[in-house]
Motif scaffolding. Structure first.
Motif, PDB file in Angstrom:
ATOM      1  N   ILE A 157       0.870  -1.170   0.000  1.00  0.00           N
ATOM      2  CA  ILE A 157       0.000   0.000   0.000  1.00  0.00           C
ATOM      3  C   ILE A 157       0.907   1.220   0.000  1.00  0.00           C
ATOM      4  O   ILE A 157       1.946   1.205   0.669  1.00  0.00           O
ATOM      5  CB  ILE A 157      -0.908  -0.007   1.257  1.00  0.00           C
TER       6      ILE A 157
ATOM      7  N   TRP B 223       0.567  -3.924   9.627  1.00  0.00           N
ATOM      8  CA  TRP B 223       1.317  -3.103   8.677  1.00  0.00           C
ATOM      9  C   TRP B 223       2.759  -2.904   9.144  1.00  0.00           C
ATOM     10  O   TRP B 223       3.037  -2.819  10.345  1.00  0.00           O
ATOM     11  CB  TRP B 223       0.687  -1.721   8.568  1.00  0.00           C
ATOM     12  N   GLY B 224       3.665  -2.761   8.178  1.00  0.00           N
ATOM     13  CA  GLY B 224       4.998  -2.275   8.480  1.00  0.00           C
ATOM     14  C   GLY B 224       4.958  -0.774   8.715  1.00  0.00           C
ATOM     15  O   GLY B 224       3.902  -0.140   8.577  1.00  0.00           O
ATOM     16  N   GLN B 225       6.094  -0.199   9.060  1.00  0.00           N
ATOM     17  CA  GLN B 225       6.155   1.220   9.363  1.00  0.00           C
ATOM     18  C   GLN B 225       6.248   2.088   8.111  1.00  0.00           C
ATOM     19  O   GLN B 225       6.018   3.294   8.185  1.00  0.00           O
ATOM     20  CB  GLN B 225       7.345   1.511  10.288  1.00  0.00           C
TER      21      GLN B 225
ATOM     22  N   LYS C 216      -1.055  12.946   0.805  1.00  0.00           N
ATOM     23  CA  LYS C 216      -2.232  12.414   0.116  1.00  0.00           C
ATOM     24  C   LYS C 216      -2.729  11.133   0.792  1.00  0.00           C
ATOM     25  O   LYS C 216      -2.234  10.744   1.845  1.00  0.00           O
ATOM     26  CB  LYS C 216      -1.898  12.162  -1.354  1.00  0.00           C
ATOM     27  N   GLY C 217      -3.709  10.493   0.162  1.00  0.00           N
ATOM     28  CA  GLY C 217      -4.350   9.338   0.766  1.00  0.00           C
ATOM     29  C   GLY C 217      -3.652   8.026   0.460  1.00  0.00           C
ATOM     30  O   GLY C 217      -2.594   7.972  -0.163  1.00  0.00           O
ATOM     31  N   LEU C 218      -4.284   6.947   0.915  1.00  0.00           N
ATOM     32  CA  LEU C 218      -3.741   5.602   0.804  1.00  0.00           C
ATOM     33  C   LEU C 218      -4.205   4.929  -0.485  1.00  0.00           C
ATOM     34  O   LEU C 218      -5.372   5.073  -0.878  1.00  0.00           O
ATOM     35  CB  LEU C 218      -4.206   4.770   1.999  1.00  0.00           C
TER      36      LEU C 218
ATOM     37  N   LEU D 202      -2.368  -9.003   5.178  1.00  0.00           N
ATOM     38  CA  LEU D 202      -3.768  -8.673   4.934  1.00  0.00           C
ATOM     39  C   LEU D 202      -4.641  -9.905   5.078  1.00  0.00           C
ATOM     40  O   LEU D 202      -4.283 -10.994   4.645  1.00  0.00           O
ATOM     41  CB  LEU D 202      -3.927  -8.089   3.525  1.00  0.00           C
TER      42      LEU D 202
ATOM     43  N   TRP E   9      -4.000   1.089  -2.385  1.00  0.00           N
ATOM     44  CA  TRP E   9      -3.582  -0.315  -2.422  1.00  0.00           C
ATOM     45  C   TRP E   9      -2.925  -0.587  -3.771  1.00  0.00           C
ATOM     46  O   TRP E   9      -3.490  -0.260  -4.817  1.00  0.00           O
ATOM     47  CB  TRP E   9      -4.797  -1.209  -2.215  1.00  0.00           C
TER      48      TRP E   9
ATOM     49  N   GLN F 183       1.391   5.752  -0.114  1.00  0.00           N
ATOM     50  CA  GLN F 183       0.796   7.023   0.269  1.00  0.00           C
ATOM     51  C   GLN F 183       1.703   8.158  -0.185  1.00  0.00           C
ATOM     52  O   GLN F 183       2.738   8.421   0.434  1.00  0.00           O
ATOM     53  CB  GLN F 183       0.588   7.080   1.779  1.00  0.00           C
TER      54      GLN F 183
ATOM     55  N   PHE G 260       4.119   1.003   2.174  1.00  0.00           N
ATOM     56  CA  PHE G 260       3.911   0.122   3.311  1.00  0.00           C
ATOM     57  C   PHE G 260       3.744  -1.311   2.816  1.00  0.00           C
ATOM     58  O   PHE G 260       3.024  -1.550   1.835  1.00  0.00           O
ATOM     59  CB  PHE G 260       2.625   0.478   4.056  1.00  0.00           C
TER      60      PHE G 260
ATOM     61  N   TYR H  12      -3.797  -7.178  -8.444  1.00  0.00           N
ATOM     62  CA  TYR H  12      -3.228  -5.843  -8.540  1.00  0.00           C
ATOM     63  C   TYR H  12      -4.314  -4.789  -8.699  1.00  0.00           C
ATOM     64  O   TYR H  12      -5.378  -5.045  -9.266  1.00  0.00           O
ATOM     65  CB  TYR H  12      -2.278  -5.751  -9.738  1.00  0.00           C
TER      66      TYR H  12
END
Lengths: 108, 119
Positions: B39, B109-111, B45-47, B100, B49, B41, B96, B61
């Motif tokens: 994912i 999630w990773g950092q 802005k937004g996230l 899931l 996938w 970002q 990220f 995908y």
């Protein structure tokens, strides 16, 4: 693709006020809608899953409602730590995932 | 304790390929319960996938990125990777990796790692 539209883009409120955030899906996602909170430099944190269930450790002032295409996240009384960006997210079309554009909750 | 750690170059030149690796510890990437995904970002802005992979190698995908994305898995090393080709400045983002699940409460999630596309 399921599109999630969040409103408003920005919410300016004072601590102690009630915050109401909206998320609308382009087609039904049943109950499979989640809400995340994100602070700068951090990964998103899950607040609400399946529209209305609080995730582990999330305070009771956070609540979610809705089903189908219209959902709401309510923060009953804002605390200073609640300011940040909130994203809605659908899991109905698994494993294809989509997120809303976000609502920024800022200090008035 | 479950950990996901992204690694890879922080700077990629336009038109080149962005390559990232996610190393999983504390869980098996061969678990039948989870998919492993990316994912991103963009700054401010937004996230978005990007895509996900199952331990078997089956991938899904984002249609908007499908022509440029490859996600692969190495079960022997408990790692999965992302390749995004023909990058432009619009691909500058924090990336990220995440475990899931169909049940979002089981995600992890990773950092995240910042990748900048610039010459």
């Amino acid at each position: 693709e399921i599109v999630l539209t969040q409103s408003p883009a920005t919410l300016s409120l004072s601590p102690g006020e009630r915050a109401t955030l909206s998320c609308r899906a382009s087609q039904s996602v049943d109950k499979y809608l989640a809400w995340f909170q994100q602070k700068p430099g951090q990964a998103p944190r899950l607040l609400i899953y399946d529209a209305s269930n609080r995730a582990t450790g999330i305070p009771a002032r956070f609540s979610g409602s809705g089903s189908g295409t219209d959902f709401t996240l309510t923060i009953s009384s804002l605390e200073p730590d609640d300011f940040g960006v909130y994203y809605c997210h659908q899991r109905d079309n698994w494993p294809y995932l989509t997120f809303g554009g976000g609502t920024k909750v800022e200090i008035k | 304790q479950l950990q996901l750690q992204e690694s890879g170059p922080g700077l990629v030149k336009p038109s080149e390929t962005l390559s990232l690796l996610c190393t999983v510890s504390g869980d098996s990437i061969s678990s039948v319960a989870y998919h492993w995904g990316w994912i991103r970002q963009p700054p401010g802005k937004g996230l978005e996938w990007i895509g996900s992979i199952y331990y078997s190698g089956s991938t899904k995908y984002n249609p908007s990125l499908k022509s440029r994305v490859t996600i692969s898995v190495d079960t022997s090393k408990n790692q999965f990777s992302l390749k995004l080709n023909s990058v432009t400045a619009a691909d500058t983002a924090v990336y990220f990796c995440a475990r899931l699940s169909p049940y979002v409460k089981n995600d992890f999630w990773g950092q995240g790692t910042l990748v900048t596309v610039s010459s």
